[in-house]
Design a protein around this motif. Structure first.
Motif, PDB file in Angstrom:
ATOM      1  N   PRO A 101      46.903  33.638-113.840  1.00  0.00           N
ATOM      2  CA  PRO A 101      47.257  32.694-114.904  1.00  0.00           C
ATOM      3  C   PRO A 101      46.636  31.303-114.748  1.00  0.00           C
ATOM      4  O   PRO A 101      46.321  30.660-115.740  1.00  0.00           O
ATOM      5  CB  PRO A 101      48.785  32.622-114.832  1.00  0.00           C
ATOM      6  CG  PRO A 101      49.200  33.857-114.113  1.00  0.00           C
ATOM      7  CD  PRO A 101      48.058  34.246-113.219  1.00  0.00           C
ATOM      8  N   ALA A 102      46.422  30.819-113.510  1.00  0.00           N
ATOM      9  CA  ALA A 102      45.853  29.486-113.313  1.00  0.00           C
ATOM     10  C   ALA A 102      44.396  29.437-113.766  1.00  0.00           C
ATOM     11  O   ALA A 102      43.947  28.439-114.336  1.00  0.00           O
ATOM     12  CB  ALA A 102      45.966  29.076-111.850  1.00  0.00           C
ATOM     13  N   GLN A 103      43.633  30.488-113.494  1.00  0.00           N
ATOM     14  CA  GLN A 103      42.243  30.600-113.935  1.00  0.00           C
ATOM     15  C   GLN A 103      42.061  32.008-114.495  1.00  0.00           C
ATOM     16  O   GLN A 103      41.555  32.899-113.810  1.00  0.00           O
ATOM     17  CB  GLN A 103      41.279  30.356-112.782  1.00  0.00           C
ATOM     18  CG  GLN A 103      41.309  28.932-112.283  1.00  0.00           C
ATOM     19  CD  GLN A 103      40.301  28.725-111.181  1.00  0.00           C
ATOM     20  OE1 GLN A 103      40.251  29.468-110.206  1.00  0.00           O
ATOM     21  NE2 GLN A 103      39.491  27.694-111.340  1.00  0.00           N
ATOM     22  N   PRO A 104      42.516  32.219-115.741  1.00  0.00           N
ATOM     23  CA  PRO A 104      42.584  33.580-116.275  1.00  0.00           C
ATOM     24  C   PRO A 104      41.224  34.260-116.403  1.00  0.00           C
ATOM     25  O   PRO A 104      40.231  33.638-116.778  1.00  0.00           O
ATOM     26  CB  PRO A 104      43.224  33.411-117.644  1.00  0.00           C
ATOM     27  CG  PRO A 104      43.448  31.970-117.862  1.00  0.00           C
ATOM     28  CD  PRO A 104      42.966  31.222-116.674  1.00  0.00           C
ATOM     29  N   ILE A 105      41.231  35.538-116.059  1.00  0.00           N
ATOM     30  CA  ILE A 105      40.101  36.409-116.356  1.00  0.00           C
ATOM     31  C   ILE A 105      40.679  37.685-116.945  1.00  0.00           C
ATOM     32  O   ILE A 105      41.835  38.031-116.690  1.00  0.00           O
ATOM     33  CB  ILE A 105      39.226  36.738-115.119  1.00  0.00           C
ATOM     34  CG1 ILE A 105      40.030  37.506-114.078  1.00  0.00           C
ATOM     35  CG2 ILE A 105      38.595  35.504-114.539  1.00  0.00           C
ATOM     36  CD1 ILE A 105      39.164  38.150-113.010  1.00  0.00           C
ATOM     37  N   THR A 106      39.883  38.359-117.739  1.00  0.00           N
ATOM     38  CA  THR A 106      40.296  39.622-118.339  1.00  0.00           C
ATOM     39  C   THR A 106      39.300  40.682-117.935  1.00  0.00           C
ATOM     40  O   THR A 106      38.087  40.466-118.033  1.00  0.00           O
ATOM     41  CB  THR A 106      40.344  39.503-119.873  1.00  0.00           C
ATOM     42  OG1 THR A 106      41.242  38.441-120.216  1.00  0.00           O
ATOM     43  CG2 THR A 106      40.816  40.786-120.518  1.00  0.00           C
ATOM     44  N   VAL A 107      39.812  41.812-117.457  1.00  0.00           N
ATOM     45  CA  VAL A 107      38.938  42.915-117.056  1.00  0.00           C
ATOM     46  C   VAL A 107      39.414  44.207-117.712  1.00  0.00           C
ATOM     47  O   VAL A 107      40.616  44.414-117.900  1.00  0.00           O
ATOM     48  CB  VAL A 107      38.879  43.098-115.522  1.00  0.00           C
ATOM     49  CG1 VAL A 107      38.227  41.902-114.855  1.00  0.00           C
ATOM     50  CG2 VAL A 107      40.235  43.362-114.927  1.00  0.00           C
ATOM     51  N   LYS A 108      38.450  45.037-118.051  1.00  0.00           N
ATOM     52  CA  LYS A 108      38.778  46.377-118.546  1.00  0.00           C
ATOM     53  C   LYS A 108      39.090  47.227-117.323  1.00  0.00           C
ATOM     54  O   LYS A 108      38.263  47.362-116.431  1.00  0.00           O
ATOM     55  CB  LYS A 108      37.601  46.960-119.328  1.00  0.00           C
ATOM     56  CG  LYS A 108      37.916  48.285-119.985  1.00  0.00           C
ATOM     57  CD  LYS A 108      36.721  48.718-120.824  1.00  0.00           C
ATOM     58  CE  LYS A 108      37.044  49.899-121.666  1.00  0.00           C
ATOM     59  NZ  LYS A 108      35.880  50.285-122.499  1.00  0.00           N
ATOM     60  N   VAL A 109      40.293  47.785-117.268  1.00  0.00           N
ATOM     61  CA  VAL A 109      40.719  48.506-116.077  1.00  0.00           C
ATOM     62  C   VAL A 109      40.716  50.021-116.240  1.00  0.00           C
ATOM     63  O   VAL A 109      40.580  50.743-115.254  1.00  0.00           O
ATOM     64  CB  VAL A 109      42.099  48.027-115.585  1.00  0.00           C
ATOM     65  CG1 VAL A 109      42.020  46.573-115.120  1.00  0.00           C
ATOM     66  CG2 VAL A 109      43.178  48.197-116.640  1.00  0.00           C
ATOM     67  N   THR A 110      40.873  50.495-117.462  1.00  0.00           N
ATOM     68  CA  THR A 110      40.982  51.938-117.686  1.00  0.00           C
ATOM     69  C   THR A 110      40.510  52.266-119.091  1.00  0.00           C
ATOM     70  O   THR A 110      40.672  51.462-120.010  1.00  0.00           O
ATOM     71  CB  THR A 110      42.453  52.407-117.542  1.00  0.00           C
ATOM     72  OG1 THR A 110      42.948  52.004-116.273  1.00  0.00           O
ATOM     73  CG2 THR A 110      42.596  53.906-117.685  1.00  0.00           C
ATOM     74  N   GLU A 111      39.928  53.443-119.242  1.00  0.00           N
ATOM     75  CA  GLU A 111      39.651  53.985-120.572  1.00  0.00           C
ATOM     76  C   GLU A 111      39.948  55.473-120.540  1.00  0.00           C
ATOM     77  O   GLU A 111      39.752  56.130-119.516  1.00  0.00           O
ATOM     78  CB  GLU A 111      38.224  53.699-121.018  1.00  0.00           C
ATOM     79  CG  GLU A 111      37.149  54.177-120.091  1.00  0.00           C
ATOM     80  CD  GLU A 111      35.771  53.696-120.493  1.00  0.00           C
ATOM     81  OE1 GLU A 111      34.877  54.547-120.587  1.00  0.00           O
ATOM     82  OE2 GLU A 111      35.590  52.479-120.706  1.00  0.00           O
ATOM     83  N   ALA A 112      40.457  55.981-121.652  1.00  0.00           N
ATOM     84  CA  ALA A 112      40.867  57.384-121.698  1.00  0.00           C
ATOM     85  C   ALA A 112      40.752  57.920-123.116  1.00  0.00           C
ATOM     86  O   ALA A 112      40.778  57.150-124.079  1.00  0.00           O
ATOM     87  CB  ALA A 112      42.302  57.528-121.205  1.00  0.00           C
TER      88      ALA A 112
END
Length: 132
Positions: A101-112
């Protein structure tokens, strides 16, 4: 290299959840089975809308874990119908984790990709509405 994006997809998630300490393995990562269960729930929502009723999961066509999920991540599930048959509905689910939360990043973790079948009140297959 992580599959990093600057923001979530430009659509509403079907489901958002934050894993808790009870959801992790001894190494501190969220259990894959927990993620799989959430993916199944997320995929069933658009399938139920398309079927206009009950559905059941009949296949997990593909499932790829790209990054671990941790306690405190806000996990967003995006699901869309990608194909239909006479009774079946195929749904793609993409899962993203918002971290730090302090330095947010977003990553794709799963696909199905999962396949559901429309069922009646007796649990028997039934034709999708609008299919001839």
């Amino acid at each position: 290299m992580p599959d990093t994006i600057s923001q979530l997809p430009d659509k509403q998630p079907i489901l958002r959840v934050m894993p808790m300490p009870a959801d992790v393995n001894p190494q501190g990562d969220v259990f894959g089975g927990w993620i799989m269960a959430q993916v199944d729930v997320a995929g069933a929502i658009p399938a139920m809308h398309r079927a206009r009723g009950r559905v059941t999961t009949v296949a997990v066509n593909s499932f790829l874990f790209k990054q671990p999920v941790s306690v405190g991540d806000v996990v967003s599930f995006f699901a869309e119908v990608i194909d239909t048959g006479r009774t079946s509905i195929k749904v793609r689910v993409e899962v993203y984790a918002e971290r730090h939360p302090a330095q947010p990043i977003t990553v794709k973790v799963t696909e199905a990709v999962l396949t559901y079948v429309a069922i009646n009140q007796h649990g028997e297959k039934q034709q999708l509405p609008g299919v001839m």
